[in-house]
Write a protein that holds these residues in place. Structure first.
Motif, PDB file in Angstrom:
ATOM      1  N   VAL A   1       0.758  -1.684  -0.075  1.00 27.26           N
ATOM      2  CA  VAL A   1       0.378  -0.120  -0.087  1.00 27.26           C
ATOM      3  C   VAL A   1       0.450   0.974   0.057  1.00 27.26           C
ATOM      4  CG1 VAL A   1      -1.455   1.201   0.666  1.00 27.26           C
ATOM      5  CG2 VAL A   1      -2.049  -1.365   1.006  1.00 27.26           C
ATOM      6  N   MET A   2       0.610   2.425  -0.963  1.00 30.66           N
ATOM      7  CA  MET A   2       2.099   3.646  -1.371  1.00 30.66           C
ATOM      8  C   MET A   2       1.564   4.558  -1.652  1.00 30.66           C
ATOM      9  SD  MET A   2       2.618   3.195  -5.165  1.00 30.66           S
ATOM     10  CE  MET A   2       2.841   4.179  -5.648  1.00 30.66           C
ATOM     11  N   GLY A   3       1.766   5.510  -1.164  1.00 28.95           N
ATOM     12  CA  GLY A   3       1.090   6.664  -1.756  1.00 28.95           C
ATOM     13  C   GLY A   3       2.291   7.820  -1.017  1.00 28.95           C
ATOM     14  N   VAL A   4       2.226   8.921  -1.072  1.00 25.55           N
ATOM     15  CA  VAL A   4       1.767  10.076  -0.537  1.00 25.55           C
ATOM     16  C   VAL A   4       2.122  10.182   1.764  1.00 25.55           C
ATOM     17  CG1 VAL A   4       2.500  12.040  -1.959  1.00 25.55           C
ATOM     18  CG2 VAL A   4       0.024  11.968  -0.061  1.00 25.55           C
ATOM     19  N   ALA A   5       2.977  10.443   2.394  1.00 22.92           N
ATOM     20  CA  ALA A   5       2.507  10.652   3.758  1.00 22.92           C
ATOM     21  C   ALA A   5       0.788  11.433   3.993  1.00 22.92           C
ATOM     22  CB  ALA A   5       3.405  11.461   4.473  1.00 22.92           C
ATOM     23  N   GLY A   6       0.006  10.797   5.128  1.00 23.31           N
ATOM     24  CA  GLY A   6      -1.210  11.075   5.059  1.00 23.31           C
ATOM     25  C   GLY A   6      -2.446  10.239   4.192  1.00 23.31           C
TER      26      GLY A   6
ATOM     27  N   ALA B   1      10.649 -10.114  -4.851  1.00 21.61           N
ATOM     28  CA  ALA B   1       9.641 -11.084  -5.093  1.00 21.61           C
ATOM     29  C   ALA B   1       8.883 -11.016  -6.796  1.00 21.61           C
ATOM     30  CB  ALA B   1       8.377 -10.790  -3.764  1.00 21.61           C
ATOM     31  N   PRO B   2      10.429 -11.957  -7.105  1.00 18.91           N
ATOM     32  CA  PRO B   2       9.352 -11.105  -8.422  1.00 18.91           C
ATOM     33  C   PRO B   2       8.398 -12.185  -9.165  1.00 18.91           C
ATOM     34  CG  PRO B   2      11.811 -11.770  -8.853  1.00 18.91           C
ATOM     35  CD  PRO B   2      11.479 -11.715  -7.163  1.00 18.91           C
ATOM     36  N   GLY B   3       7.302 -10.905  -9.358  1.00 15.57           N
ATOM     37  CA  GLY B   3       5.781 -11.208 -10.164  1.00 15.57           C
ATOM     38  C   GLY B   3       4.549 -12.104  -8.499  1.00 15.57           C
ATOM     39  N   ARG B   4       4.962 -11.634  -7.082  1.00 11.86           N
ATOM     40  CA  ARG B   4       4.616 -11.702  -6.082  1.00 11.86           C
ATOM     41  C   ARG B   4       4.202 -10.041  -5.378  1.00 11.86           C
ATOM     42  NH1 ARG B   4       3.806 -16.941  -5.683  1.00 11.86           N
ATOM     43  NH2 ARG B   4       5.678 -17.971  -6.652  1.00 11.86           N
ATOM     44  N   VAL B   5       4.543  -9.116  -6.248  1.00 15.33           N
ATOM     45  CA  VAL B   5       4.605  -7.717  -5.544  1.00 15.33           C
ATOM     46  C   VAL B   5       3.271  -7.415  -6.606  1.00 15.33           C
ATOM     47  CG1 VAL B   5       5.533  -5.732  -5.021  1.00 15.33           C
ATOM     48  CG2 VAL B   5       6.577  -8.060  -4.456  1.00 15.33           C
ATOM     49  N   VAL B   6       2.328  -6.890  -6.308  1.00 14.66           N
ATOM     50  CA  VAL B   6       1.502  -5.628  -6.648  1.00 14.66           C
ATOM     51  C   VAL B   6       0.731  -4.872  -5.547  1.00 14.66           C
ATOM     52  CG1 VAL B   6      -0.610  -6.713  -5.172  1.00 14.66           C
ATOM     53  CG2 VAL B   6      -1.243  -5.638  -7.093  1.00 14.66           C
ATOM     54  N   PHE B   7       0.709  -3.272  -6.450  1.00 18.96           N
ATOM     55  CA  PHE B   7       0.737  -1.769  -5.849  1.00 18.96           C
ATOM     56  C   PHE B   7      -0.982  -1.436  -5.610  1.00 18.96           C
ATOM     57  CE2 PHE B   7       4.915  -2.390  -7.063  1.00 18.96           C
ATOM     58  CZ  PHE B   7       6.294  -1.814  -5.617  1.00 18.96           C
ATOM     59  N   VAL B   8      -1.005  -0.759  -4.366  1.00 18.37           N
ATOM     60  CA  VAL B   8      -2.009  -0.091  -4.242  1.00 18.37           C
ATOM     61  C   VAL B   8      -2.233   1.531  -3.924  1.00 18.37           C
ATOM     62  CG1 VAL B   8      -4.746  -0.096  -2.542  1.00 18.37           C
ATOM     63  CG2 VAL B   8      -3.400  -2.095  -2.946  1.00 18.37           C
ATOM     64  N   HIS B   9      -1.926   1.908  -4.384  1.00 18.66           N
ATOM     65  CA  HIS B   9      -1.898   3.156  -4.910  1.00 18.66           C
ATOM     66  C   HIS B   9      -2.959   4.407  -4.413  1.00 18.66           C
ATOM     67  CE1 HIS B   9      -0.143   7.682  -6.941  1.00 18.66           C
ATOM     68  NE2 HIS B   9       0.291   6.669  -5.411  1.00 18.66           N
ATOM     69  N   LEU B  10      -2.871   4.757  -3.222  1.00 14.33           N
ATOM     70  CA  LEU B  10      -3.862   5.752  -2.164  1.00 14.33           C
ATOM     71  C   LEU B  10      -3.069   7.251  -3.299  1.00 14.33           C
ATOM     72  CD1 LEU B  10      -4.008   4.239   1.026  1.00 14.33           C
ATOM     73  CD2 LEU B  10      -4.936   3.788  -0.776  1.00 14.33           C
ATOM     74  N   THR B  11      -4.486   8.186  -3.683  1.00 15.06           N
ATOM     75  CA  THR B  11      -4.626   8.750  -4.122  1.00 15.06           C
ATOM     76  C   THR B  11      -5.486  10.232  -3.625  1.00 15.06           C
ATOM     77  OG1 THR B  11      -5.541   8.900  -6.027  1.00 15.06           O
ATOM     78  CG2 THR B  11      -3.269   8.047  -6.216  1.00 15.06           C
ATOM     79  N   GLY B  12      -5.257  11.084  -3.794  1.00 16.20           N
ATOM     80  CA  GLY B  12      -5.895  11.683  -3.745  1.00 16.20           C
ATOM     81  C   GLY B  12      -5.601  13.313  -3.203  1.00 16.20           C
TER      82      GLY B  12
ATOM     83  N   ALA C   1      -5.115   1.822  -8.488  1.00 17.72           N
ATOM     84  CA  ALA C   1      -4.559   3.923  -7.764  1.00 17.72           C
ATOM     85  C   ALA C   1      -6.099   3.800  -7.130  1.00 17.72           C
ATOM     86  CB  ALA C   1      -4.855   4.704  -8.793  1.00 17.72           C
ATOM     87  N   VAL C   2      -6.178   3.897  -6.129  1.00 14.61           N
ATOM     88  CA  VAL C   2      -7.359   3.898  -5.123  1.00 14.61           C
ATOM     89  C   VAL C   2      -7.566   5.143  -4.513  1.00 14.61           C
ATOM     90  CG1 VAL C   2      -8.833   2.529  -3.696  1.00 14.61           C
ATOM     91  CG2 VAL C   2      -7.788   1.491  -5.240  1.00 14.61           C
TER      92      VAL C   2
END
Length: 170
Positions: free
Chosen positions: A9-14, A96-107, A147-148
């Motif tokens: 779960v990625m994105g800027v602080a906050g 971990a090739p092929g094992r990582v997926v990202f959820v980019h929290l945007t706002g 992106a969410v």
């Protein structure tokens, strides 16, 4: 979403990475890790002083997060980690090739700044939010993830993230 994958779960602080990450881990029935816990003390001190981290500062942190991800292959997991730059995400994917997926929290910057101002007990000051947005390189179409938007309650945000992952974002 395949259980052997690790969601970052990625994105800027906050943006709510910790809260949404915990909710996602609970919904998926996998372990959760707080990316901030992987920072060396020197990084925390630097950020607490209002000084943005540079790429060199982030290497030991990324390697520690990558080790956690590698250890979860086959069982899955969720970790909250800003991963603002593509190079950082590439480094985690290489763990971990092929094992990582990202959820980019945007706002919106105003909404995120308001949320940061309201939280207590966190080392990251609101004064660093602009540097976070400046460093941000959003997910690219060739990167596995979704992106969410962060409007709404944590439950709504995590629900949208889970639905997007299950719909093929993973």
């Amino acid at each position: 979403m395949a259980a052997e994958r690790v969601v970052v779960v990625m994105g800027v602080a906050g943006t709510g990475k910790t809260t949404v990450g915990r909710l996602l881990a609970e919904a998926l029935g996998v372990p959760y890790a707080e990316g901030d816990a992987f920072h060396p003390a020197a990084n925390v001190a630097k950020m607490s002083a209002g000084i943005p981290l540079d790429d060199a500062d982030r290497v030991p942190w990324l390697d520690a997060v990558g080790a956690w991800i590698r250890a979860r292959c086959g069982g899955g997991g969720v970790v909250a980690a800003s991963c603002l730059k593509r190079a950082y995400r590439d480094r985690l994917r290489a763990a971990a090739p092929g094992r990582v997926v990202f959820v980019h929290l945007t706002g919106d910057r105003a909404l995120i700044g308001e949320r940061m101002s309201a939280r207590t007990g966190h080392f990251m000051p609101v004064s660093l939010l602009d540097s976070q947005f400046e460093a941000l390189e959003p997910l690219q179409p060739d990167e596995p993830g979704v992106a969410v938007d962060v409007t709404g309650s944590p439950e709504e945000i995590s629900g949208r993230a889970l639905a997007a992952l299950r719909a093929g974002g993973a």
